[in-house]
Enzyme design. Structure first.
Site, mmCIF file in Angstrom:
data_model
loop_
_atom_site.group_PDB
_atom_site.id
_atom_site.type_symbol
_atom_site.label_atom_id
_atom_site.label_comp_id
_atom_site.label_asym_id
_atom_site.label_seq_id
_atom_site.Cartn_x
_atom_site.Cartn_y
_atom_site.Cartn_z
ATOM 1 N N SER A 15 0.802 -1.230 0.000
ATOM 2 C CA SER A 15 0.000 0.000 0.000
ATOM 3 C C SER A 15 0.830 1.272 0.000
ATOM 4 O O SER A 15 0.288 2.372 -0.089
ATOM 5 C CB SER A 15 -0.944 0.002 1.210
ATOM 6 O OG SER A 15 -0.204 -0.027 2.418
ATOM 7 N N SER A 137 15.744 -7.411 2.040
ATOM 8 C CA SER A 137 16.518 -7.238 3.257
ATOM 9 C C SER A 137 16.819 -5.747 3.384
ATOM 10 O O SER A 137 15.916 -4.920 3.242
ATOM 11 C CB SER A 137 17.801 -8.088 3.210
ATOM 12 O OG SER A 137 18.576 -7.895 4.368
ATOM 13 N N TYR A 151 16.625 -3.974 14.367
ATOM 14 C CA TYR A 151 16.289 -4.014 12.937
ATOM 15 C C TYR A 151 17.325 -4.826 12.169
ATOM 16 O O TYR A 151 16.978 -5.661 11.323
ATOM 17 C CB TYR A 151 16.224 -2.586 12.392
ATOM 18 C CG TYR A 151 15.877 -2.502 10.925
ATOM 19 C CD1 TYR A 151 14.623 -2.905 10.464
ATOM 20 C CD2 TYR A 151 16.798 -2.024 9.994
ATOM 21 C CE1 TYR A 151 14.297 -2.826 9.121
ATOM 22 C CE2 TYR A 151 16.478 -1.937 8.647
ATOM 23 C CZ TYR A 151 15.226 -2.343 8.218
ATOM 24 O OH TYR A 151 14.908 -2.278 6.877
ATOM 25 N N LYS A 155 17.024 -8.209 9.647
ATOM 26 C CA LYS A 155 17.472 -8.188 8.255
ATOM 27 C C LYS A 155 18.646 -9.138 8.004
ATOM 28 O O LYS A 155 18.769 -9.691 6.905
ATOM 29 C CB LYS A 155 17.809 -6.762 7.822
ATOM 30 C CG LYS A 155 16.581 -5.868 7.750
ATOM 31 C CD LYS A 155 15.510 -6.463 6.822
ATOM 32 C CE LYS A 155 14.297 -5.587 6.674
ATOM 33 N NZ LYS A 155 13.292 -6.160 5.740
#
Length: 244
Positions: A15, A137, A151, A155
C-alpha cells in the site's frame, strides 16, 4: 502453456513505498498482481481497481492469515510465479530500551512474515517447477549501524535464510533473490513505518543523535523507489538473476 512474459505476482506490504511502486509498474505492464496490506481500504485507495489486480488483507505474523491470502491468490489467477516479500518496518534503539513484545513484533513481521509466505507459496511453485522469490533485506542486513541492532537482527536473518533458500529450491527451477536497499524515498522513516523506544534511556545520547539524523533525511534520500522497482522486475525476466 504459460505465457513467459505474463506472470502472476504476489507482493506483501503493497500500500506504500517500494511495494506500491512495484504494483503500479506491474499493472501498467499488464501483469497479474495479488498484493497484501494490513488495511484493505488503504491498499485499494492507493492502487485503485483493475481486472488483473487482487487486493488482499493479511496479517503477516499470523500463519493462517498468510495461508488464506496465498491460497486466494492462487485460486484467483491459477498460479503464482513471483513472490516479493516487501513488507516490514524499522525498529531502533538499544535492547534495554525496547520491550520483549516490541522486538518480537518486529520479528513477526520482518522475519516470520517472510517465512510464512514462502512456506505457503513454495508448494505451488514446486508443482509448477518454476518461480521467483524476492526477499527485501536492507543495507542493515550486511552492514549494521549504531542504534539499529533490533532491525539489523531481523534483516541479517532475511539475508541468511535467502542465501540458503536459493540452494534449497534450485532443483525445482525456483530462483531466490535477495535485495538489500540503502536509503530510498519511501515512508520508511515516518511514524507509520518506524518504531523507536517509548521510554528512552538518557545515557544513550549517541543513539538519539543517530535516530534524529535519520529522521531529518525523510523524503530526501538518494534512492528512487521507481528505479528500484524497475531493477527488481527486470531481475525476474533475467534468465540468470543474481542471488544478491
Amino acid at each position: 502453456m504459460q505465457n513467459e512474459t505474463k506472470k502472476t505476482w504476489f507482493i506483501t506490504g503493497a500500500s506504500k513505498g517500494l511495494g506500491l511502486s512495484l504494483v503500479r509498474q506491474l499493472l501498467a505492464k499488464g501483469q497479474n498482481v495479488a498484493a497484501t496490506s494490513r488495511s484493505l481500504a488503504q491498499l485499494t485507495d492507493a492502487v485503485g481497481t483493475a481486472a488483473n489486480f487482487l487486493p488482499l488483507e493479511a496479517n503477516l505474523g499470523d500463519d493462517a492469515s498468510v495461508k488464506t491470502a496465498v491460497d486466494a491468490a492462487h485460486k484467483h489467477f491459477g498460479r503464482i510465479d513471483v513472490l516479493i516479500n516487501n513488507a516490514g518496518y524499522g525498529i531502533g534503539g538499544s535492547f534495554e530500551e525496547l520491550t520483549d513484545a516490541e522486538i518480537r513484533a518486529a520479528f513477526d513481521v520482518n522475519v516470520f512474515g517472510t517465512i510464512n509466505t514462502i512456506r505457503h507459496t513454495l508448494p505451488y511453485m514446486r508443482a509448477q517447477q518454476s518461480g521467483h522469490i524476492i526477499n527485501i533485506s536492507s543495507i542493515a542486513g550486511f552492514s549494521a549501524a549504531l542504534g539499529w541492532a533490533p532491525y539489523a537482527a531481523t534483516k541479517f536473518a532475511i539475508t541468511g535464510l535467502t542465501e540458503v533458500l536459493a540452494e534449497d529450491v534450485k532443483p525445482f527451477g525456483i530462483k531466490a533473490i535477495l535485495v538489500a536497499p540503502g536509503a530510498f524515498r519511501t515512508s520508511f522513516l515516518t511514524d507509520d513505518s518506524l518504531r523507536l523506544p517509548e521510554t528512552p534511556i538518557a545515557d544513550y545520547e549517541e543513539i538519539r543523535a543517530v535516530h534524529q539524523r535519520y529522521r531529518n533525511m525523510d523524503g530526501q534520500q538518494a534512492g528512487d523507489p521507481e528505479k528500484a522497482a524497475e531493477v527488481m522486475i527486470a531481475a525476474v525476466f533475467d534468465p540468470n538473476p543474481p542471488v544478491h
